[in-house]
Design a protein around this motif. Sequence first.
Motif, PDB file in Angstrom:
ATOM      1  N   GLY A  73       0.793  -1.213   0.000  1.00 57.82           N
ATOM      2  CA  GLY A  73       0.000   0.000   0.000  1.00 57.82           C
ATOM      3  C   GLY A  73       0.832   1.272   0.000  1.00 57.82           C
ATOM      4  N   LYS A  74       2.138   1.163  -0.122  1.00 56.66           N
ATOM      5  CA  LYS A  74       3.004   2.344  -0.176  1.00 56.66           C
ATOM      6  C   LYS A  74       3.266   2.706  -1.633  1.00 56.66           C
ATOM      7  CE  LYS A  74       5.662   1.349   4.000  1.00 56.66           C
ATOM      8  NZ  LYS A  74       6.998   1.070   4.527  1.00 56.66           N
ATOM      9  N   MET A  75       3.547   3.994  -1.857  1.00 55.53           N
ATOM     10  CA  MET A  75       3.928   4.428  -3.196  1.00 55.53           C
ATOM     11  C   MET A  75       5.280   3.821  -3.545  1.00 55.53           C
ATOM     12  SD  MET A  75       2.858   8.426  -3.117  1.00 55.53           S
ATOM     13  CE  MET A  75       3.632   8.703  -1.535  1.00 55.53           C
ATOM     14  N   PRO A  76       5.448   3.319  -4.778  1.00 51.02           N
ATOM     15  CA  PRO A  76       6.726   2.714  -5.175  1.00 51.02           C
ATOM     16  C   PRO A  76       7.930   3.644  -4.961  1.00 51.02           C
ATOM     17  CG  PRO A  76       5.052   2.164  -6.767  1.00 51.02           C
ATOM     18  CD  PRO A  76       4.435   3.161  -5.822  1.00 51.02           C
ATOM     19  N   ALA A  77       7.773   4.932  -5.187  1.00 54.84           N
ATOM     20  CA  ALA A  77       8.890   5.872  -4.966  1.00 54.84           C
ATOM     21  C   ALA A  77       9.303   5.874  -3.497  1.00 54.84           C
ATOM     22  CB  ALA A  77       8.505   7.274  -5.413  1.00 54.84           C
ATOM     23  N   ALA A  78       8.333   5.792  -2.598  1.00 55.29           N
ATOM     24  CA  ALA A  78       8.644   5.750  -1.166  1.00 55.29           C
ATOM     25  C   ALA A  78       9.336   4.441  -0.803  1.00 55.29           C
ATOM     26  CB  ALA A  78       7.365   5.919  -0.339  1.00 55.29           C
ATOM     27  N   VAL A  79       8.917   3.330  -1.422  1.00 50.55           N
ATOM     28  CA  VAL A  79       9.551   2.034  -1.171  1.00 50.55           C
ATOM     29  C   VAL A  79      11.005   2.073  -1.629  1.00 50.55           C
ATOM     30  CG1 VAL A  79       9.556  -0.421  -1.809  1.00 50.55           C
ATOM     31  CG2 VAL A  79       7.394   0.731  -1.287  1.00 50.55           C
ATOM     32  N   VAL A  80      11.256   2.602  -2.831  1.00 48.59           N
ATOM     33  CA  VAL A  80      12.620   2.700  -3.357  1.00 48.59           C
ATOM     34  C   VAL A  80      13.466   3.573  -2.436  1.00 48.59           C
ATOM     35  CG1 VAL A  80      14.033   3.579  -5.267  1.00 48.59           C
ATOM     36  CG2 VAL A  80      11.959   2.254  -5.755  1.00 48.59           C
ATOM     37  N   GLY A  81      12.925   4.728  -2.017  1.00 49.63           N
ATOM     38  CA  GLY A  81      13.656   5.624  -1.122  1.00 49.63           C
ATOM     39  C   GLY A  81      13.944   4.991   0.227  1.00 49.63           C
ATOM     40  N   GLU A  82      12.978   4.282   0.765  1.00 53.22           N
ATOM     41  CA  GLU A  82      13.137   3.613   2.063  1.00 53.22           C
ATOM     42  C   GLU A  82      14.243   2.555   2.007  1.00 53.22           C
ATOM     43  OE1 GLU A  82      10.109   0.587   3.864  1.00 53.22           O
ATOM     44  OE2 GLU A  82       9.416   2.637   4.320  1.00 53.22           O
ATOM     45  N   ILE A  83      14.240   1.748   0.963  1.00 52.46           N
ATOM     46  CA  ILE A  83      15.260   0.712   0.817  1.00 52.46           C
ATOM     47  C   ILE A  83      16.627   1.335   0.585  1.00 52.46           C
ATOM     48  CG2 ILE A  83      16.052  -1.194  -0.650  1.00 52.46           C
ATOM     49  CD1 ILE A  83      13.048  -1.862  -1.045  1.00 52.46           C
ATOM     50  N   ALA A  84      16.695   2.345  -0.279  1.00 57.81           N
ATOM     51  CA  ALA A  84      17.975   3.016  -0.556  1.00 57.81           C
ATOM     52  C   ALA A  84      18.555   3.626   0.711  1.00 57.81           C
ATOM     53  CB  ALA A  84      17.792   4.086  -1.631  1.00 57.81           C
ATOM     54  N   ASP A  85      17.691   4.174   1.544  1.00 60.27           N
ATOM     55  CA  ASP A  85      18.137   4.778   2.804  1.00 60.27           C
ATOM     56  C   ASP A  85      18.547   3.700   3.816  1.00 60.27           C
ATOM     57  OD1 ASP A  85      18.661   6.957   4.520  1.00 60.27           O
ATOM     58  OD2 ASP A  85      16.691   6.740   5.459  1.00 60.27           O
ATOM     59  N   ASP A  86      17.712   2.686   3.990  1.00 58.17           N
ATOM     60  CA  ASP A  86      17.996   1.629   4.968  1.00 58.17           C
ATOM     61  C   ASP A  86      19.285   0.871   4.657  1.00 58.17           C
ATOM     62  OD1 ASP A  86      15.661   2.287   6.289  1.00 58.17           O
ATOM     63  OD2 ASP A  86      14.533   0.539   5.578  1.00 58.17           O
ATOM     64  N   LEU A  87      19.544   0.617   3.382  1.00 55.63           N
ATOM     65  CA  LEU A  87      20.716  -0.158   2.989  1.00 55.63           C
ATOM     66  C   LEU A  87      21.921   0.728   2.643  1.00 55.63           C
ATOM     67  CD1 LEU A  87      19.044  -2.930   0.778  1.00 55.63           C
ATOM     68  CD2 LEU A  87      19.675  -3.027   3.200  1.00 55.63           C
ATOM     69  N   GLU A  88      21.751   2.036   2.760  1.00 57.88           N
ATOM     70  CA  GLU A  88      22.813   3.008   2.455  1.00 57.88           C
ATOM     71  C   GLU A  88      23.395   2.769   1.064  1.00 57.88           C
ATOM     72  OE1 GLU A  88      25.665   3.202   5.635  1.00 57.88           O
ATOM     73  OE2 GLU A  88      24.092   3.259   7.151  1.00 57.88           O
ATOM     74  N   LEU A  89      22.512   2.750   0.077  1.00 59.96           N
ATOM     75  CA  LEU A  89      22.910   2.464  -1.294  1.00 59.96           C
ATOM     76  C   LEU A  89      23.559   3.680  -1.951  1.00 59.96           C
ATOM     77  CD1 LEU A  89      19.731   0.480  -2.236  1.00 59.96           C
ATOM     78  CD2 LEU A  89      21.976  -0.437  -1.776  1.00 59.96           C
ATOM     79  N   ASP A  90      24.375   3.400  -2.968  1.00 60.14           N
ATOM     80  CA  ASP A  90      25.083   4.452  -3.695  1.00 60.14           C
ATOM     81  C   ASP A  90      24.339   4.934  -4.931  1.00 60.14           C
ATOM     82  OD1 ASP A  90      27.395   4.332  -2.064  1.00 60.14           O
ATOM     83  OD2 ASP A  90      28.091   2.595  -3.177  1.00 60.14           O
ATOM     84  N   LEU A  91      23.556   4.051  -5.552  1.00 64.79           N
ATOM     85  CA  LEU A  91      22.944   4.375  -6.829  1.00 64.79           C
ATOM     86  C   LEU A  91      21.707   3.508  -7.042  1.00 64.79           C
ATOM     87  CD1 LEU A  91      23.269   5.926  -9.602  1.00 64.79           C
ATOM     88  CD2 LEU A  91      24.469   3.878 -10.413  1.00 64.79           C
ATOM     89  N   VAL A  92      20.664   4.122  -7.606  1.00 62.82           N
ATOM     90  CA  VAL A  92      19.469   3.397  -8.034  1.00 62.82           C
ATOM     91  C   VAL A  92      19.480   3.405  -9.557  1.00 62.82           C
ATOM     92  CG1 VAL A  92      16.944   3.374  -8.070  1.00 62.82           C
ATOM     93  CG2 VAL A  92      18.150   4.061  -5.992  1.00 62.82           C
ATOM     94  N   VAL A  93      19.336   2.223 -10.172  1.00 61.79           N
ATOM     95  CA  VAL A  93      19.313   2.101 -11.630  1.00 61.79           C
ATOM     96  C   VAL A  93      17.942   1.588 -12.023  1.00 61.79           C
ATOM     97  CG1 VAL A  93      20.330   0.980 -13.648  1.00 61.79           C
ATOM     98  CG2 VAL A  93      21.777   1.561 -11.685  1.00 61.79           C
ATOM     99  N   MET A  94      17.233   2.364 -12.849  1.00 56.78           N
ATOM    100  CA  MET A  94      15.917   1.909 -13.293  1.00 56.78           C
ATOM    101  C   MET A  94      15.585   2.486 -14.658  1.00 56.78           C
ATOM    102  SD  MET A  94      13.512   4.061 -10.622  1.00 56.78           S
ATOM    103  CE  MET A  94      11.989   3.430 -11.229  1.00 56.78           C
ATOM    104  N   SER A  95      14.633   1.866 -15.302  1.00 56.87           N
ATOM    105  CA  SER A  95      14.190   2.293 -16.624  1.00 56.87           C
ATOM    106  C   SER A  95      13.129   3.384 -16.498  1.00 56.87           C
ATOM    107  CB  SER A  95      13.601   1.097 -17.368  1.00 56.87           C
ATOM    108  OG  SER A  95      12.974   1.529 -18.547  1.00 56.87           O
ATOM    109  N   MET A  96      13.102   4.261 -17.482  1.00 56.04           N
ATOM    110  CA  MET A  96      12.053   5.288 -17.547  1.00 56.04           C
ATOM    111  C   MET A  96      10.684   4.655 -17.765  1.00 56.04           C
ATOM    112  SD  MET A  96      12.902   8.488 -17.157  1.00 56.04           S
ATOM    113  CE  MET A  96      11.566   9.309 -17.999  1.00 56.04           C
TER     114      MET A  96
END
Length: 170
Positions: free
Chosen positions: A121-144
């Motif tokens: 029930g979360k917005m996908p952008a929030a899920v991506v941001g949450e995971i990137a923050d929790d795992l301290e990621l360097d880069l998100v790669v995705m298709s337009m």
Amino acid sequence: LSSQRSRVVVHAATEGDEAGAPAPAAPTATAPATAEDPLAYKHLLLPIMDRNPFLNESTRQAIATATAMAKRGSADITVVVIDEDQSETIDQHNQRLESIRFHLAEGGFSDFSLLERLGEGKMPAAVVGEIADDLELDLVVMSMEAIHHKHVDSNLLAEFVPCPVLLLPL
């Protein structure tokens, strides 16, 4: 598929590993790209919102790009499958996961983390941001493609994701 689930699966088998060998330790904090190589990322996130069990061309391009960048900097890859609809069958879901594994292996990666965020029930952008923050990621790669088909709001992606985002053209 049950609603409100999140699952982590770590594939730690690489060529030459013996059966039953312990999985490598999870990375701690990641460092941003070095001054020597500004594209040497240490941990990449590959969000997949593609509902095609065999993956569309833009998703395959994102996987190929992520694996090439990860190999360049000896980086780790975390794949997150985000699906809010959950109307696919178990067989379609399993086929999609197998396609992801196949294309990552084709790029030289059999050792990656796989997260599933289904029906939260979360917005996908929030899920991506949450995971990137929790795992301290360097880069998100995705298709337009995800933005083009309105799976992800690009404004929210820019707001929620704490690291650079590489958006690949269609």
